[in-house]
Design an enzyme around this catalytic site. Structure first.
Site, PDB file in Angstrom:
ATOM      1  N   CYS A   1      43.373  42.630  42.729  1.00 49.25           N
ATOM      2  CA  CYS A   1      43.250  42.410  41.291  1.00 49.25           C
ATOM      3  C   CYS A   1      44.404  43.028  40.526  1.00 49.25           C
ATOM      4  O   CYS A   1      44.880  42.467  39.529  1.00 49.25           O
ATOM      5  CB  CYS A   1      41.926  42.967  40.794  1.00 49.25           C
ATOM      6  SG  CYS A   1      41.712  44.750  41.107  1.00 49.25           S
TER       7      CYS A   1
ATOM      8  N   GLN B   1      41.960  35.559  43.200  1.00 50.87           N
ATOM      9  CA  GLN B   1      42.383  36.545  44.189  1.00 50.87           C
ATOM     10  C   GLN B   1      41.664  36.400  45.518  1.00 50.87           C
ATOM     11  O   GLN B   1      42.118  36.948  46.537  1.00 50.87           O
ATOM     12  CB  GLN B   1      42.154  37.962  43.655  1.00 50.87           C
ATOM     13  CG  GLN B   1      40.690  38.359  43.551  1.00 50.87           C
ATOM     14  CD  GLN B   1      40.480  39.714  42.926  1.00 50.87           C
ATOM     15  OE1 GLN B   1      40.669  39.867  41.718  1.00 50.87           O
ATOM     16  NE2 GLN B   1      40.104  40.708  43.733  1.00 50.87           N
TER      17      GLN B   1
ATOM     18  N   ASN C   1      40.599  36.965  33.813  1.00 53.20           N
ATOM     19  CA  ASN C   1      40.199  37.507  35.096  1.00 53.20           C
ATOM     20  C   ASN C   1      40.915  36.751  36.216  1.00 53.20           C
ATOM     21  O   ASN C   1      41.637  35.784  35.969  1.00 53.20           O
ATOM     22  CB  ASN C   1      38.676  37.399  35.253  1.00 53.20           C
ATOM     23  CG  ASN C   1      38.116  38.366  36.265  1.00 53.20           C
ATOM     24  OD1 ASN C   1      38.855  39.096  36.926  1.00 53.20           O
ATOM     25  ND2 ASN C   1      36.802  38.387  36.410  1.00 53.20           N
TER      26      ASN C   1
ATOM     27  N   HIS D   1      38.415  47.557  38.502  1.00 56.54           N
ATOM     28  CA  HIS D   1      38.940  46.189  38.521  1.00 56.54           C
ATOM     29  C   HIS D   1      40.081  46.042  37.516  1.00 56.54           C
ATOM     30  O   HIS D   1      39.966  46.478  36.366  1.00 56.54           O
ATOM     31  CB  HIS D   1      37.812  45.214  38.178  1.00 56.54           C
ATOM     32  CG  HIS D   1      38.154  43.771  38.343  1.00 56.54           C
ATOM     33  ND1 HIS D   1      38.748  43.257  39.479  1.00 56.54           N
ATOM     34  CD2 HIS D   1      37.969  42.712  37.499  1.00 56.54           C
ATOM     35  CE1 HIS D   1      38.909  41.950  39.339  1.00 56.54           C
ATOM     36  NE2 HIS D   1      38.442  41.601  38.149  1.00 56.54           N
TER      37      HIS D   1
END
Length: 465
Positions: free
Chosen positions: A135, A129, A294, A274
């Site tokens: 996110c 990102q 992630n 997040h």
């Protein structure tokens, strides 16, 4: 020729010269350049503090390891301000007012012991990102990519930038933050562009969805569901059906510098900041975990993944059970998008090819080797003069090619470093003579190949900091 190899060991002393040398390696590895000498001096001081923290933490935690990654020149406050401003938690009013298909509640069905959608071909490669609070968009695209592949057999990488630019009417704010459920609402009303045709820019922009190539047609997303809050069984059942978007707290140093192992109560709290994607669950050396994708690139964590402890309190480790949700898609395949990301290979071991680290018989530039204390064999190419290794590992492999083996003559060889079987190529396992780190090995062949040389596994510090 089959050989028996041993593991190499490197360690770094706490000296100013070692800090400086490590900092220079860090700048080169992550293409770091600072505008002024003062800024570089400040970054060096922060890097030293983080490096010492990593070393001290690792000495106290055998099963959870930190490492030097892209964020090692940032203080924790700087890291939070730069990378954790993108998730906007739901308010009670938002929970009540969202139009969704209901809540996924645990049915009471028997649950599988483990599941990993990244090894089943339903998870696209790790994305990054950058310095944009997006996110939420990566979490949302990940769950849609998975749901679409499971429903149609087609894995399509779709555009996060489209959500950043185009879903503001649903309540999202681009790089200033958003919510996965609001992204799903946009997906219900719009076709989703391919990543290739609407590439990620890590900044806010004007909506260009009208000129992209559609990868998932409008109408394919029929709605979305939230998963029962703080219900581990409901979450496991939902993940067994496909990847699930979740929010976690990721603002602690242990998360910033996470490298490997199951992150447990030493890690984080439940103040959600997040958005990430749960792609599976399982157990590693007696510790149950959620496998989480992630959006910070492959240099972070387990090549972009983190294992969060499963069974940690009502809201889960880092609050992973607090706000899970996923899109629901039509089971009817839509038009085939151009150049889809290929699915994971068949579970059958691949035939020898021009790539490396495959199942023996090995390529001409590899040694068919055995490792003392490990049942199995490996195709090991030689390390080059700088200690680098070929990176063309089998598709879907998370284990890292590393100059980690050595024979009696001192020649060094490459292998796939792992801590768990799921990191290894199809048909291989993570062989460990001791400790938490191992080498991906394949079952020994039935052929009567001679062992030309004998070697020993050299134990020691396996973490490069």
């Amino acid at each position: 020729m089959r050989s028996l190899l041993c593991a190499l060991v490197t360690a770094s002393p706490f000296t100013e010269d070692s800090h400086r040398s490590a900092f220079e390696d860090f700048k080169k590895a992550f293409s770091k350049a600072y505008e002024t000498a003062e800024e570089e001096a400040h970054r060096f001081l922060v890097f030293k503090e983080n490096r010492v923290y990593v070393r001290m933490f690792n000495e106290q935690h055998a099963d959870l390891q930190l490492g030097i990654n892209e964020f090692a020149d940032l203080s924790n406050d700087e890291f939070k301000a730069t990378y954790l401003s993108g998730y906007k938690p739901k308010t009670e009013e938002q929970w009540k007012g969202l139009a969704y298909l209901g809540t996924h509640e645990y049915s009471g069905a028997t649950l599988p012991d483990s599941i990993d959608w990244s090894s089943k071909g339903a998870v696209t490669p790790i994305k990054n990102q950058g310095q944009c609070g997006s996110c939420w968009s990566f979490s949302a695209t990940g769950s849609l990519e998975g749901a679409w592949e499971i429903a149609t057999g087609k894995l399509v990488s779709i555009s996060e930038q489209q959500l950043v630019d185009c879903s503001k009417a649903e309540g999202n704010q681009g790089c200033q933050g958003g919510l996965m459920d609001d992204a799903f609402k946009y997906m219900e009303q719009n076709g989703m562009c391919t990543e290739e045709s609407y590439s990620y820019e890590a900044k806010n922009g004007e909506c260009k969805a009208s000129s992209c190539t559609v990868g998932i047609p409008k109408g394919s997303v029929t709605g979305f569901k939230d998963v029962s809050k703080d219900d581990e069984n409901a979450m496991m059942e939902a993940v067994a059906k496909g990847p699930v978007s979740v929010a976690i707290e990721a603002d602690k140093s242990v998360f910033q510098l996470y490298k490997s192992g199951v992150l447990d109560s030493a890690g984080c709290g439940t103040q959600l900041d997040h958005g990430v994607l749960v792609v599976g669950y399982g157990e590693l050396e007696g510790k149950k975990y959620w496998k989480v994708k992630n959006s910070w690139g492959e240099s972070w964590g387990l090549e972009g993944f983190v294992l969060l402890a499963r069974g940690e309190g009502s809201s889960g480790e880092c609050g992973v059970l607090s706000q899970p949700s996923y899109p629901v898609v039509s089971g009817s395949p839509g038009p085939s998008p151009p150049s889809p990301t290929p699915p994971s290979p068949s579970p059958s071991p691949p035939a020898p090819s021009s790539g490396h680290y495959e199942k023996p018989p090995c390529a001409s530039d590899e040694t068919d080797a055995q490792i003392q204390g490990v049942d199995g064999e490996v195709c090991a190419p030689k390390c080059d003069a700088s200690g680098s290794c070929p990176t063309d590992k089998p598709t879907g492999t998370l284990a890292k090619p590393t100059c980690a083996l050595q024979d009696q003559s001192g020649d060094k060889y490459c292998a796939l470093l792992c801590i768990a079987d799921f990191m290894c190529p199809s048909g291989a396992k993570c062989g460990k003579p001791s400790g938490i780190t191992g080498i991906c090995v394949y079952p020994s062949s039935n052929g009567d190949k001679p062992v030309d040389m004998t070697f020993e596994w050299h134990l020691g510090n396996e973490l490069h900091i």
